[in-house]
Write an enzyme that holds these catalytic residues in place. Structure first.
Site, short mmCIF file in Angstrom:
data_model
loop_
_atom_site.label_atom_id
_atom_site.label_comp_id
_atom_site.label_asym_id
_atom_site.label_seq_id
_atom_site.Cartn_x
_atom_site.Cartn_y
_atom_site.Cartn_z
N TYR A 1 0.87 -1.18 0.00
CA TYR A 1 0.00 0.00 0.00
C TYR A 1 0.90 1.22 0.00
O TYR A 1 1.75 1.36 0.87
CB TYR A 1 -0.89 -0.01 1.25
CG TYR A 1 -1.75 1.22 1.40
CD1 TYR A 1 -2.83 1.45 0.55
CD2 TYR A 1 -1.48 2.17 2.39
CE1 TYR A 1 -3.63 2.58 0.69
CE2 TYR A 1 -2.28 3.30 2.54
CZ TYR A 1 -3.35 3.50 1.69
OH TYR A 1 -4.13 4.62 1.83
N ASP B 1 9.37 2.43 -0.50
CA ASP B 1 8.39 3.15 0.29
C ASP B 1 8.69 2.81 1.75
O ASP B 1 8.34 1.72 2.23
CB ASP B 1 6.99 2.70 -0.12
CG ASP B 1 5.89 3.32 0.74
OD1 ASP B 1 6.22 3.87 1.81
OD2 ASP B 1 4.72 3.23 0.36
N LYS C 1 5.12 9.61 8.34
CA LYS C 1 4.89 9.14 9.71
C LYS C 1 5.88 9.74 10.73
O LYS C 1 5.72 10.87 11.12
CB LYS C 1 4.91 7.62 9.74
CG LYS C 1 3.96 7.02 8.67
CD LYS C 1 2.95 6.10 9.23
CE LYS C 1 2.13 5.42 8.15
NZ LYS C 1 0.72 5.51 8.31
#
Ligand code: HOZ
Length: 425
Positions: free
Chosen positions: A142, A237, A265
């Site tokens: 994702y 990622d 994050k």
């Protein structure tokens, strides 16, 4: 009816599904989401006054726990000088220096506002740099809700039953080649079939949006080589893993240098921040120096960067990784031992402060195997834990996070609750 339920009923009338991000809706595990009024240390307090030991950590950023005093102080200091400048500011230099110092492959970095923006910008840059259109991604990875990457995606896209989202033009999806993770022959075949058409291979080097799945031995090294041999870029990622499993992320741990890296994050310390970076020769193709356009009104926002810098400095100064890994291992081993005694087929993939639970007889090495896990068992454990004050990620397709604020007592209580839940299955 408790307060959370009242809020949720009202929210559903005003906000699609009652939530501003689908993973919050508990669709995988059933039941109703709770509303939070306060987050502090390792705990969340719900609107009904229940205190929960939190293993979601705001989906990754909260490695220092919630409401960290240093991060709060950095934000208040920045706030004294204004909320947004729309001009370059000194925080941007400090943040760039910190990231470049620690993430081995990054020579230049650009700040954005979310992980989604970071991956979106990486693939545009890869396409602009190589002059090619196709992207290889892996089923279950994702990368945020980017059009061309929301194909066979993990995270909330699985919970809601739409790994291939509606609203993505077929022509976009056709430029995305989706392959199974941990299968090098599939990548080799794609390179043969689409020779000179593939701009980039993008992956979460540790897949953390479909539970937690690790690459097999030499998988990343071989991917690196295949990308170089085919003049295609390798994009990591590391939105989930960056600064989470060590200062240099997976690329440092595995000693692989991707061409571009997406971050988010933890680098925002709880405020909305993303970033992408890589080799100077590639990054210099971005506007204003190069032809690949990418921009953001709030990119490099002083409050967000003050929080992010404080978060990274805390990691640099305290180096909490050994303790976090020890705690992660303790959780893994206690749950595994309990499941073995009970005769349940549990796998607990763990790295550093990240762990997940798969109830599956077959070792989970890719998306197809992960989604065949016995999710009804996971849901039962999730709800038993929640009833006893432990908040795990509300889906077997998410990763749980331990923070520096989880005390030994918190962990003992968690293990007692989880082992009891396993025994009661
Ligand atoms: N990457 C996060 C979940 N795996 C995103 C959280 C969200 O979608 O809200």
């Amino acid at each position: 009816m408790n307060q959370s339920e009242k809020y949720f009923n009202k929210a559903k009338k005003l906000i699609p599904g009652g939530v501003n991000s689908p993973v919050r809706a508990f669709r995988s595990v059933g039941g109703l989401p709770f509303f939070t009024t306060k987050a502090n240390g390792a705990t969340l307090t719900t609107v009904d006054g229940t205190e929960l030991i939190d293993f979601v950590g705001t989906w990754g950023p909260a490695i220092h726990g919630h409401n960290n005093a240093e991060i709060r102080k950095a934000i208040s200091t920045a706030l004294e000088s204004g909320t947004s400048f729309g001009t370059p500011n000194p925080y941007e230099i400090e943040m760039a220096e910190l990231i470049i110092k620690h993430v081995p492959s990054i020579e230049k970095i650009r700040m954005v506002n979310s992980g989604t923006e970071a991956t979106m910008s990486c693939i545009r840059l890869a396409r602009g740099f190589t002059g090619r259109d196709k992207i290889i991604k892996f089923a279950g990875c994702y990368h945020g809700h980017v059009d061309s990457l929301l194909v066979k995606a993990g995270s909330g896209a699985i919970d809601c039953g739409y790994p291939d989202s509606a609203g993505i033009p077929t022509s976009f999806a056709n430029e995305t080649i989706v392959l199974p993770f941990n299968n090098l022959s599939a990548v080799e075949e794609a390179f043969q079939k689409y020779k000179d058409e593939i701009a980039a291979v993008i992956l979460e080097p540790y897949m953390a949006n479909v539970g937690l799945i690790f690459p097999g031995e030499n998988y990343l090294t071989n991917l690196r080589k295949m990308c170089s041999d085919n003049d295609c870029l390798l994009i990591f990622d590391e939105v989930m893993t960056g600064f989470r499993i060590g200062l240099g992320g997976v690329q440092e741990k595995e000693n692989i240098k991707p061409d571009l890296t997406a971050l988010g994050k933890i680098i925002g310390g709880g405020l909305p921040v993303g970033a992408f970076g890589g080799k100077s020769e590639i990054m210099d193709r971005l506007a204003p120096d190069g032809p690949v356009y990418q921009a953001g009104t709030l990119s490099g926002n002083p409050l967000a960067l003050a929080a992010g810098i404080a978060s990274l400095k805390l990691l640099e100064n305290n180096l909490p990784y050994n303790r976090l890994n020890a705690v992660g291992k303790k959780v893994q081993s206690a749950l595994l031992q309990c499941a073995i005694r009970k005769g349940l087929p549990l796998q607990v993939p763990q790295v550093g402060s990240m762990f997940a639970l798969f109830f599956n007889e077959i070792p989970v090495t890719n998306f197809d195997i992960a989604v065949k896990s016995k999710n009804e068992i996971f849901s039962k454990i999730f709800h038993s834990a929640l009833d006893k004050g432990i908040y795990l990620a509300p889906s077997p397709f998410e990763t749980c996070f331990i923070s520096t604020q989880h005390t030994d007592e918190n962990i003992s209580k968690t293990l007692e609750v989880l082992t009891t839940a396993i025994n009661n299955i």
